[in-house]
Design an enzyme around this catalytic site. Structure first.
Site, PDB file in Angstrom:
ATOM      1  N   SER A 120      25.878  45.811  -0.580  1.00  0.00           N
ATOM      2  CA  SER A 120      27.177  46.478  -0.448  1.00  0.00           C
ATOM      3  C   SER A 120      28.258  45.445  -0.166  1.00  0.00           C
ATOM      4  O   SER A 120      28.179  44.702   0.822  1.00  0.00           O
ATOM      5  CB  SER A 120      27.119  47.491   0.696  1.00  0.00           C
ATOM      6  OG  SER A 120      28.441  47.862   1.046  1.00  0.00           O
ATOM      7  N   HIS A 142      26.799  47.360  -4.891  1.00  0.00           N
ATOM      8  CA  HIS A 142      27.144  48.663  -4.307  1.00  0.00           C
ATOM      9  C   HIS A 142      28.592  48.613  -3.810  1.00  0.00           C
ATOM     10  O   HIS A 142      28.945  47.766  -2.984  1.00  0.00           O
ATOM     11  CB  HIS A 142      26.180  48.950  -3.155  1.00  0.00           C
ATOM     12  CG  HIS A 142      26.351  50.274  -2.483  1.00  0.00           C
ATOM     13  ND1 HIS A 142      25.779  51.443  -2.958  1.00  0.00           N
ATOM     14  CD2 HIS A 142      27.012  50.621  -1.349  1.00  0.00           C
ATOM     15  CE1 HIS A 142      26.080  52.443  -2.142  1.00  0.00           C
ATOM     16  NE2 HIS A 142      26.834  51.980  -1.164  1.00  0.00           N
ATOM     17  N   ASP A 149      31.611  50.683  -2.036  1.00  0.00           N
ATOM     18  CA  ASP A 149      31.908  51.839  -1.194  1.00  0.00           C
ATOM     19  C   ASP A 149      33.380  52.224  -1.291  1.00  0.00           C
ATOM     20  O   ASP A 149      34.255  51.451  -0.907  1.00  0.00           O
ATOM     21  CB  ASP A 149      31.564  51.514   0.263  1.00  0.00           C
ATOM     22  CG  ASP A 149      30.068  51.374   0.478  1.00  0.00           C
ATOM     23  OD1 ASP A 149      29.354  52.364   0.241  1.00  0.00           O
ATOM     24  OD2 ASP A 149      29.615  50.278   0.859  1.00  0.00           O
ATOM     25  N   MET A 202      36.140  54.747   0.076  1.00  0.00           N
ATOM     26  CA  MET A 202      36.386  55.667   1.202  1.00  0.00           C
ATOM     27  C   MET A 202      37.856  56.069   1.213  1.00  0.00           C
ATOM     28  O   MET A 202      38.723  55.236   0.929  1.00  0.00           O
ATOM     29  CB  MET A 202      36.063  54.972   2.527  1.00  0.00           C
ATOM     30  CG  MET A 202      34.663  54.377   2.588  1.00  0.00           C
ATOM     31  SD  MET A 202      34.342  53.718   4.231  1.00  0.00           S
ATOM     32  CE  MET A 202      32.800  52.836   3.944  1.00  0.00           C
ATOM     33  N   HIS A 259      29.657  54.242  -4.610  1.00  0.00           N
ATOM     34  CA  HIS A 259      29.340  55.260  -3.605  1.00  0.00           C
ATOM     35  C   HIS A 259      30.654  55.858  -3.122  1.00  0.00           C
ATOM     36  O   HIS A 259      31.412  55.201  -2.415  1.00  0.00           O
ATOM     37  CB  HIS A 259      28.553  54.598  -2.453  1.00  0.00           C
ATOM     38  CG  HIS A 259      28.262  55.515  -1.307  1.00  0.00           C
ATOM     39  ND1 HIS A 259      27.838  55.061  -0.074  1.00  0.00           N
ATOM     40  CD2 HIS A 259      28.293  56.862  -1.196  1.00  0.00           C
ATOM     41  CE1 HIS A 259      27.653  56.082   0.741  1.00  0.00           C
ATOM     42  NE2 HIS A 259      27.930  57.192   0.102  1.00  0.00           N
ATOM     43  N   MET A 313      32.739  58.038  -0.883  1.00  0.00           N
ATOM     44  CA  MET A 313      32.822  58.782   0.376  1.00  0.00           C
ATOM     45  C   MET A 313      34.228  59.357   0.435  1.00  0.00           C
ATOM     46  O   MET A 313      35.097  58.890   1.189  1.00  0.00           O
ATOM     47  CB  MET A 313      32.534  57.836   1.550  1.00  0.00           C
ATOM     48  CG  MET A 313      31.049  57.529   1.670  1.00  0.00           C
ATOM     49  SD  MET A 313      30.728  56.010   2.581  1.00  0.00           S
ATOM     50  CE  MET A 313      30.973  54.830   1.249  1.00  0.00           C
ATOM     51  N   MET A 324      21.539  58.991   3.198  1.00  0.00           N
ATOM     52  CA  MET A 324      22.265  58.107   4.130  1.00  0.00           C
ATOM     53  C   MET A 324      21.417  57.912   5.381  1.00  0.00           C
ATOM     54  O   MET A 324      20.963  58.877   5.999  1.00  0.00           O
ATOM     55  CB  MET A 324      23.618  58.703   4.514  1.00  0.00           C
ATOM     56  CG  MET A 324      24.667  58.682   3.405  1.00  0.00           C
ATOM     57  SD  MET A 324      25.031  57.041   2.734  1.00  0.00           S
ATOM     58  CE  MET A 324      25.637  56.172   4.200  1.00  0.00           C
ATOM     59  N   ASP A 375      20.897  53.918   2.417  1.00  0.00           N
ATOM     60  CA  ASP A 375      22.138  53.176   2.662  1.00  0.00           C
ATOM     61  C   ASP A 375      22.487  53.278   4.133  1.00  0.00           C
ATOM     62  O   ASP A 375      22.720  54.377   4.646  1.00  0.00           O
ATOM     63  CB  ASP A 375      23.249  53.777   1.784  1.00  0.00           C
ATOM     64  CG  ASP A 375      24.575  53.052   1.926  1.00  0.00           C
ATOM     65  OD1 ASP A 375      24.634  52.012   2.607  1.00  0.00           O
ATOM     66  OD2 ASP A 375      25.561  53.543   1.334  1.00  0.00           O
TER      67      ASP A 375
HETATM   68  C1  DX5 Z   1      28.483  52.837   4.976  1.00  0.00           C
HETATM   69  C2  DX5 Z   1      28.369  52.373   3.563  1.00  0.00           C
HETATM   70  C3  DX5 Z   1      27.336  51.340   3.367  1.00  0.00           C
HETATM   71  C4  DX5 Z   1      27.539  50.090   4.202  1.00  0.00           C
HETATM   72  C5  DX5 Z   1      26.198  49.680   4.703  1.00  0.00           C
HETATM   73  O1  DX5 Z   1      29.074  54.069   5.055  1.00  0.00           O
HETATM   74  O2  DX5 Z   1      28.060  53.443   2.683  1.00  0.00           O
HETATM   75  O3  DX5 Z   1      27.136  51.020   2.011  1.00  0.00           O
HETATM   76  O4  DX5 Z   1      28.116  49.013   3.527  1.00  0.00           O
HETATM   77  O5  DX5 Z   1      26.339  48.594   5.551  1.00  0.00           O
HETATM   78  P1  DX5 Z   1      25.088  48.009   6.349  1.00  0.00           P
HETATM   79  O6  DX5 Z   1      24.058  47.596   5.353  1.00  0.00           O
HETATM   80  O7  DX5 Z   1      25.681  46.843   7.081  1.00  0.00           O
HETATM   81  O8  DX5 Z   1      24.589  49.084   7.274  1.00  0.00           O
HETATM   82 ZN    ZN Z   2      27.420  52.950   0.635  1.00  0.00          ZN
END
Ligand code: DX5
Ligand code: ZN
Length: 221
Positions: free
Chosen positions: A8, A31, A33, A35, A64, A66, A135, A173
């Site tokens: 990620s 990956h 993210d 948000m 991903h 969110m 998750m 994740d």
């Molecule tokens: C969190 C994200 C993840 C995040 C994971 O909401 O969806 O993809 O980057 O980070 P780590 O691997 O550090 O827990």
């Molecule tokens: Zn993620």
């Protein structure tokens, strides 16, 4: 079961994303993210930046989302070339329609579940998706500890997929590291997101291959 490692970039240096993507060329996907500060209490990047990342990434991009209202926004990420687009079950109004639209646009369709969302209501929809994201932390931030209470859900999902005969990937994740990846793999995950565990390492390629080795070990149990 193939092991896929998807670092990620949430834990990467956001001022230098092209170079940061270059560090993970040995991964299977990048990956990304997205948000929106509504579905989760954090804000990252949107479609224009993802479009550029898809162009410069050495590996396919796994988005991903969110965000609220993925029914409206998710198809755009498939249109700009994301290989995989995952939206949250809790946010989608019409998950089947959306998954079909994503596939029609040439992306793999992923359905994500927060830690407290049960998988059972979605088991009849397995034929509509390519990946189930369980998750293993509350979404929103990197660097949180892995929630072991999600392991039974991973196990139930993998069992249902096995019984269905479908080739649906199970992604985990959140908190995935050298200390947790084996048990996630043993429970049935085959796609592993790792943010801090990869980008926090001096040698990202070495971190990726160590995660790969440990996940394969978990599958042998
Ligand atoms: C969190 C994200 C993840 C995040 C994971 O909401 O969806 O993809 O980057 O980070 P780590 O691997 O550090 O827990
Ligand atoms: Zn993620």
């Amino acid at each position: 079961m193939d092991v896929l490692i998807t670092p990620s970039i949430l834990s990467a240096d956001f001022t230098n994303l092209e170079a940061e993507l270059g560090r993970i060329a040995s991964a299977d996907f990048a990956h990304v993210d997205v948000m929106d500060n509504h579905f989760v209490p954090n804000l990252t990047i949107g479609l224009p930046v993802v479009e550029r990342l898809v162009r410069v990434s050495p590996v396919p991009v796994d988005v991903h989302l969110m965000i609220e209202d993925p029914d409206r926004w998710a198809p755009g990420f498939a249109e700009v070339g994301a290989a995989s687009v995952t939206f949250h079950a809790e946010a989608a109004q019409a998950p089947v329609r959306l998954a079909r639209e994503l596939r029609r646009l040439g992306a793999r369709a992923g359905l994500a579940l927060r830690p407290a969302t049960p998988v059972e209501p979605f088991l009849d929809l397995l034929g509509e998706i390519d990946m189930l994201l369980v998750m293993t932390v509350e979404p929103g931030f990197g660097g949180q500890p892995f929630i072991d209470g999600t392991l039974p859900k991973i196990r139930r999902a993998r069992q249902a997929i096995g019984e269905s005969g479908l080739d649906v990937w199970v992604q985990v994740d959140g908190g995935v590291s050298v200390t947790t990846i084996e048990r996630a793999a043993e429970a049935g995950a085959n796609v592993f997101v790792a943010g801090s565990a990869v980008y926090g390492a001096d040698d990202a390629a070495a971190a990726i291959s160590e995660l790969r080795r440990l996940a394969a070990l978990g599958h042998r149990h």
